[in-house]
Design a protein around this motif. Structure first.
Motif, mmCIF file in Angstrom:
data_model
loop_
_atom_site.group_PDB
_atom_site.id
_atom_site.type_symbol
_atom_site.label_atom_id
_atom_site.label_comp_id
_atom_site.label_asym_id
_atom_site.label_seq_id
_atom_site.Cartn_x
_atom_site.Cartn_y
_atom_site.Cartn_z
ATOM 1 N N SER A 349 0.848 -1.195 0.000
ATOM 2 C CA SER A 349 0.000 0.000 0.000
ATOM 3 C C SER A 349 0.880 1.239 0.000
ATOM 4 O O SER A 349 1.817 1.348 0.796
ATOM 5 C CB SER A 349 -0.916 0.011 1.222
ATOM 6 O OG SER A 349 -1.704 1.195 1.240
ATOM 7 N N MET A 350 0.568 2.166 -0.884
ATOM 8 C CA MET A 350 1.367 3.384 -1.014
ATOM 9 C C MET A 350 0.491 4.511 -1.564
ATOM 10 O O MET A 350 -0.639 4.266 -2.007
ATOM 11 C CB MET A 350 2.577 3.135 -1.925
ATOM 12 C CG MET A 350 2.249 2.677 -3.329
ATOM 13 S SD MET A 350 3.743 2.295 -4.332
ATOM 14 C CE MET A 350 4.148 0.654 -3.755
ATOM 15 N N PRO A 351 0.973 5.753 -1.545
ATOM 16 C CA PRO A 351 0.152 6.880 -2.018
ATOM 17 C C PRO A 351 0.063 6.928 -3.539
ATOM 18 O O PRO A 351 1.079 6.818 -4.236
ATOM 19 C CB PRO A 351 0.891 8.103 -1.467
ATOM 20 C CG PRO A 351 2.314 7.657 -1.336
ATOM 21 C CD PRO A 351 2.250 6.209 -0.953
ATOM 22 N N VAL A 352 -1.167 7.111 -4.053
ATOM 23 C CA VAL A 352 -1.386 7.205 -5.491
ATOM 24 C C VAL A 352 -2.412 8.291 -5.780
ATOM 25 O O VAL A 352 -3.030 8.848 -4.878
ATOM 26 C CB VAL A 352 -1.903 5.859 -6.083
ATOM 27 C CG1 VAL A 352 -0.983 4.705 -5.723
ATOM 28 C CG2 VAL A 352 -3.336 5.572 -5.625
ATOM 29 N N TRP A 359 -4.151 4.566 -12.428
ATOM 30 C CA TRP A 359 -3.589 5.123 -11.198
ATOM 31 C C TRP A 359 -2.092 5.344 -11.380
ATOM 32 O O TRP A 359 -1.449 4.682 -12.184
ATOM 33 C CB TRP A 359 -3.842 4.178 -10.016
ATOM 34 C CG TRP A 359 -3.494 2.746 -10.294
ATOM 35 C CD1 TRP A 359 -4.342 1.759 -10.725
ATOM 36 C CD2 TRP A 359 -2.202 2.142 -10.190
ATOM 37 N NE1 TRP A 359 -3.661 0.584 -10.898
ATOM 38 C CE2 TRP A 359 -2.340 0.774 -10.575
ATOM 39 C CE3 TRP A 359 -0.942 2.606 -9.813
ATOM 40 C CZ2 TRP A 359 -1.271 -0.108 -10.587
ATOM 41 C CZ3 TRP A 359 0.125 1.724 -9.837
ATOM 42 C CH2 TRP A 359 -0.056 0.382 -10.209
ATOM 43 N N MET A 360 -1.572 6.295 -10.618
ATOM 44 C CA MET A 360 -0.154 6.624 -10.677
ATOM 45 C C MET A 360 0.389 6.809 -9.269
ATOM 46 O O MET A 360 -0.237 7.483 -8.447
ATOM 47 C CB MET A 360 0.074 7.910 -11.478
ATOM 48 C CG MET A 360 -0.161 7.757 -12.970
ATOM 49 S SD MET A 360 -0.544 9.336 -13.768
ATOM 50 C CE MET A 360 -2.261 9.540 -13.306
ATOM 51 N N VAL A 361 1.526 6.193 -8.982
ATOM 52 C CA VAL A 361 2.155 6.328 -7.673
ATOM 53 C C VAL A 361 2.735 7.728 -7.542
ATOM 54 O O VAL A 361 3.387 8.239 -8.461
ATOM 55 C CB VAL A 361 3.257 5.262 -7.489
ATOM 56 C CG1 VAL A 361 3.944 5.439 -6.142
ATOM 57 C CG2 VAL A 361 2.668 3.861 -7.602
ATOM 58 N N LEU A 362 2.508 8.353 -6.397
ATOM 59 C CA LEU A 362 2.954 9.739 -6.176
ATOM 60 C C LEU A 362 4.393 9.752 -5.677
ATOM 61 O O LEU A 362 4.681 10.028 -4.500
ATOM 62 C CB LEU A 362 2.017 10.428 -5.187
ATOM 63 C CG LEU A 362 0.572 10.607 -5.663
ATOM 64 C CD1 LEU A 362 -0.303 11.169 -4.552
ATOM 65 C CD2 LEU A 362 0.519 11.526 -6.883
ATOM 66 N N THR A 363 5.298 9.467 -6.564
ATOM 67 C CA THR A 363 6.715 9.395 -6.193
ATOM 68 C C THR A 363 7.336 10.772 -5.983
ATOM 69 O O THR A 363 8.473 10.870 -5.513
ATOM 70 C CB THR A 363 7.511 8.647 -7.280
ATOM 71 O OG1 THR A 363 7.279 9.276 -8.551
ATOM 72 C CG2 THR A 363 7.075 7.188 -7.363
ATOM 73 N N ASP A 364 6.604 11.824 -6.330
ATOM 74 C CA ASP A 364 7.155 13.174 -6.202
ATOM 75 C C ASP A 364 6.825 13.822 -4.864
ATOM 76 O O ASP A 364 7.157 14.996 -4.645
ATOM 77 C CB ASP A 364 6.660 14.064 -7.343
ATOM 78 C CG ASP A 364 5.139 14.129 -7.405
ATOM 79 O OD1 ASP A 364 4.478 13.284 -6.761
ATOM 80 O OD2 ASP A 364 4.608 15.011 -8.111
ATOM 81 N N LEU A 365 6.166 13.089 -3.947
ATOM 82 C CA LEU A 365 5.871 13.657 -2.631
ATOM 83 C C LEU A 365 7.169 13.878 -1.862
ATOM 84 O O LEU A 365 8.071 13.042 -1.896
ATOM 85 C CB LEU A 365 4.955 12.718 -1.838
ATOM 86 C CG LEU A 365 3.517 12.564 -2.348
ATOM 87 C CD1 LEU A 365 2.764 11.551 -1.487
ATOM 88 C CD2 LEU A 365 2.791 13.901 -2.333
#
Length: 417
Positions: A349-352, A359-365
């Motif tokens: 589970s991760m932020p998307v 859906w896209m993972v929010l790797t830029d947080l």
């Protein structure tokens, strides 16, 4: 050839046509064969055009094929009304709903079908049930996997883990065989959600990119606890991130969480928000009550109530089809590709965010790094579940890391403030 009632007839020459016309219609004609052939061709083209038009109209009203597994589970009673309300897929999207479960609950499924039909939903075109695995997921476009109902006595954790393999292998085979290529599979509930999702991906590789695990139930529980502490409503709490095992060892991260419309000395426009951690001054509550209460609620086997399970599944589906609110963080269980330093090969589970049907993972947080010690704590059990389920390990060995918090509380924030 002549066309009568949409049917064609091929005849030989002019005389044969006249004989047929006289016998069938009781009339004769002096029309030339060439003229008759012209008319016959026009009739044929008209007939073909009508058939193509019917096919096109049929495609326009072709309903969305939605399947629910373990449909006799309590969550279905809350799930079905939301699905057929038009709030999930759209008010103009007609759906065909199929309830799938074991043969022993067939009579129960019949009652559910009748009750669903009695609701007289304008978008529900068909409702049916299925108890034969070989017929499961026919033309499915959406498959909702609920926690399976079982009366078998579980003798050990290892046996329970291994039982998921046969179930997921069977489902995956028939999904690949019977469902549409673009099918979306959403795994909800509290029964080894991450494990079942990765097993489905492994056994149905052609659709692996369209299989996700729902984490919004855990997110909802965390938001509600924070809201009660701040004496506001849970809808005002946003951007809580769930990391790790949805139905096991996970972290609830409040570092990005914000509260909107909070009743305090500081006010702003409707889109004005404040960091949750700037308003939670009770450090002991975060470290003890918040952590331990959520740990107990999210443990494997502690089922969500039907309302929460249905809401988290349908909200995730709605976002998947129509996009999540702009700028809002959503938690979702997806296959790791190394984002945030998470090892590959597990569902995590991760932020998307949802956008344009995907859906896209929010790797830029920013400022959400996870330490190696905490990452080991999060990922170890997931790997252990997978290894035991597939028979690579005989015994499940939980990760031991000493005094490690199971939930992010951003202690550095309190040290700085």
């Amino acid at each position: 050839m002549i066309d009568r009632g949409g049917k064609g007839l091929l005849l030989g020459g002019h005389n044969e046509f006249l004989e047929y016309a006289q016998l069938y219609y009781g009339v004769t004609s002096s029309m030339t064969t060439q003229m008759m052939m012209v008319i016959a061709q026009e009739n044929l083209e008209t007939h073909i055009g009508k058939e193509l038009e019917k096919e096109a109209l049929s495609d326009l009203i072709n309903p969305l094929q939605v399947w629910i597994t373990s449909a006799s589970s309590p969550a279905s009673y809350s799930l079905i009304p939301i699905l057929i309300s038009g709030e999930v897929f759209g008010k103009n999207t007609e759906i065909s709903l199929t309830l799938f479960d074991q043969p022993k609950v067939e009579n129960y499924l019949k009652v559910m079908v009748m009750e669903t039909q009695d609701m007289a939903s304008q978008i529900l075109l068909r409702t049916s049930y299925c108890t034969k695995i070989e017929e499961a997921f026919r033309q499915a476009q959406v498959i909702i996997m609920l926690d399976e109902n079982t009366e078998k006595e579980v003798t050990s954790l290892e046996d329970c883990l291994r039982s998921k393999v046969s179930l997921c292998r069977l489902y995956a085979y028939h999904i690949e065989k019977n469902a549409q290529e673009s099918v979306r599979v959403i795994v909800g509930g509290k029964n080894f959600v991450n494990l079942k999702t990765i097993l489905l991906m492994q056994f149905a590789p052609t659709i692996a990119h369209n299989i996700v695990a729902v984490a919004m139930g855990v997110e909802g529980q965390a938001r509600a606890m924070v809201a009660r502490k701040l004496k506001t409503t849970s809808s005002c709490i946003k951007d809580v991130i769930i990391w790790g095992n949805i139905s096991g060892n996970n972290y609830v991260d409040l570092r990005k969480a914000r509260v909107y419309g909070y009743d305090s000395a500081i006010w702003g426009p409707p889109n004005y928000s404040r960091p949750v951690l700037s308003l939670l001054f009770d450090r002991e509550w975060i470290q003890k009550e918040f952590v331990m209460t959520l740990k107990n609620m999210t443990a494997t086997g502690k089922l969500f109530g039907g309302i929460l399970a249905a809401h988290s599944i349908t909200t995730t589906l709605k976002y998947w089809y129509h996009g999540s609110p702009p700028g809002e963080i959503v938690s979702l269980g997806v296959l790791s590709e190394g984002q945030f330093g998470i090892p590959e090969g597990i569902v995590f589970s991760m932020p998307v965010k949802f956008e344009n049907g995907t859906w896209m993972v929010l790797t830029d947080l920013e400022n959400i790094e996870i330490s190696g010690k905490i990452m080991n704590n999060l990922t170890s059990d997931l790997f252990q579940e997978k290894l035991v389920a597939l028979g690579n390990n005989i015994i499940f060995q939980p990760y031991r890391s000493g005094n490690v918090f199971r939930y992010f509380t951003s202690l550095s924030y309190y040290e700085e403030h």
